[in-house]
Design a protein around this motif. Sequence first.
Motif, short mmCIF file in Angstrom:
data_model
loop_
_atom_site.label_atom_id
_atom_site.label_comp_id
_atom_site.label_asym_id
_atom_site.label_seq_id
_atom_site.Cartn_x
_atom_site.Cartn_y
_atom_site.Cartn_z
N LEU A 123 4.20 -4.50 -15.85
CA LEU A 123 4.63 -3.63 -14.76
C LEU A 123 4.47 -4.32 -13.40
CD1 LEU A 123 3.28 -0.12 -15.81
CD2 LEU A 123 5.65 -0.86 -15.70
N GLY A 124 3.36 -5.01 -13.23
CA GLY A 124 3.13 -5.73 -11.98
C GLY A 124 4.16 -6.83 -11.76
N ALA A 133 -1.58 2.78 -17.82
CA ALA A 133 -2.52 3.46 -18.71
C ALA A 133 -1.82 4.60 -19.44
CB ALA A 133 -3.71 3.98 -17.92
N ALA A 134 -0.96 5.34 -18.74
CA ALA A 134 -0.22 6.42 -19.39
C ALA A 134 0.75 5.87 -20.44
CB ALA A 134 0.53 7.23 -18.34
N LEU A 135 1.43 4.78 -20.10
CA LEU A 135 2.35 4.16 -21.04
C LEU A 135 1.61 3.59 -22.24
CD1 LEU A 135 5.29 3.39 -21.61
CD2 LEU A 135 4.89 1.31 -20.30
N VAL A 139 -1.67 2.24 -8.52
CA VAL A 139 -0.67 3.19 -9.02
C VAL A 139 0.02 2.61 -10.26
CG1 VAL A 139 1.43 4.44 -8.43
CG2 VAL A 139 -0.36 4.14 -6.71
N LEU A 140 0.32 1.32 -10.24
CA LEU A 140 0.93 0.68 -11.40
C LEU A 140 0.00 0.71 -12.61
CD1 LEU A 140 2.64 -2.45 -9.83
CD2 LEU A 140 3.74 -0.42 -10.77
N CYS A 141 -1.28 0.50 -12.38
CA CYS A 141 -2.24 0.52 -13.50
C CYS A 141 -2.39 1.93 -14.07
CB CYS A 141 -3.58 -0.04 -13.06
SG CYS A 141 -3.54 -1.83 -12.91
N GLU A 188 0.85 -1.19 0.00
CA GLU A 188 0.00 0.00 0.00
C GLU A 188 0.89 1.24 0.00
OE1 GLU A 188 -0.44 -2.07 2.83
OE2 GLU A 188 -2.00 -3.31 1.94
N ILE A 189 0.36 2.30 -0.62
CA ILE A 189 1.06 3.57 -0.67
C ILE A 189 0.13 4.63 -0.08
CG2 ILE A 189 2.06 5.31 -2.20
CD1 ILE A 189 2.63 3.05 -4.18
#
Length: 66
Positions: free
Chosen positions: A60-61, A23-25, A17-19, A4-5
């Motif tokens: 990414l995950g 999405a940006a990438l 956050v990774l998703c 968690e962040i």
Amino acid sequence: MPREIAILGAYVPAVVVLCLGGAALTWVLDRLLAATGLYRFVWHPSLFRASLLVCVCGLLGLAVYR
């Protein structure tokens, strides 16, 4: 990477956050594919975009939680 962040005092799962980063990438990759004209060879562009998002977020995950 922590599970968690803390963002503004609320704990958000790191996967979210990774998703968002994925999405940006994916958006950048989508613009590059559209600019080069590679979407002419894709049967269903919407399905390709959705699968590209899933693949990027999955990579990414895997890279972070390895």
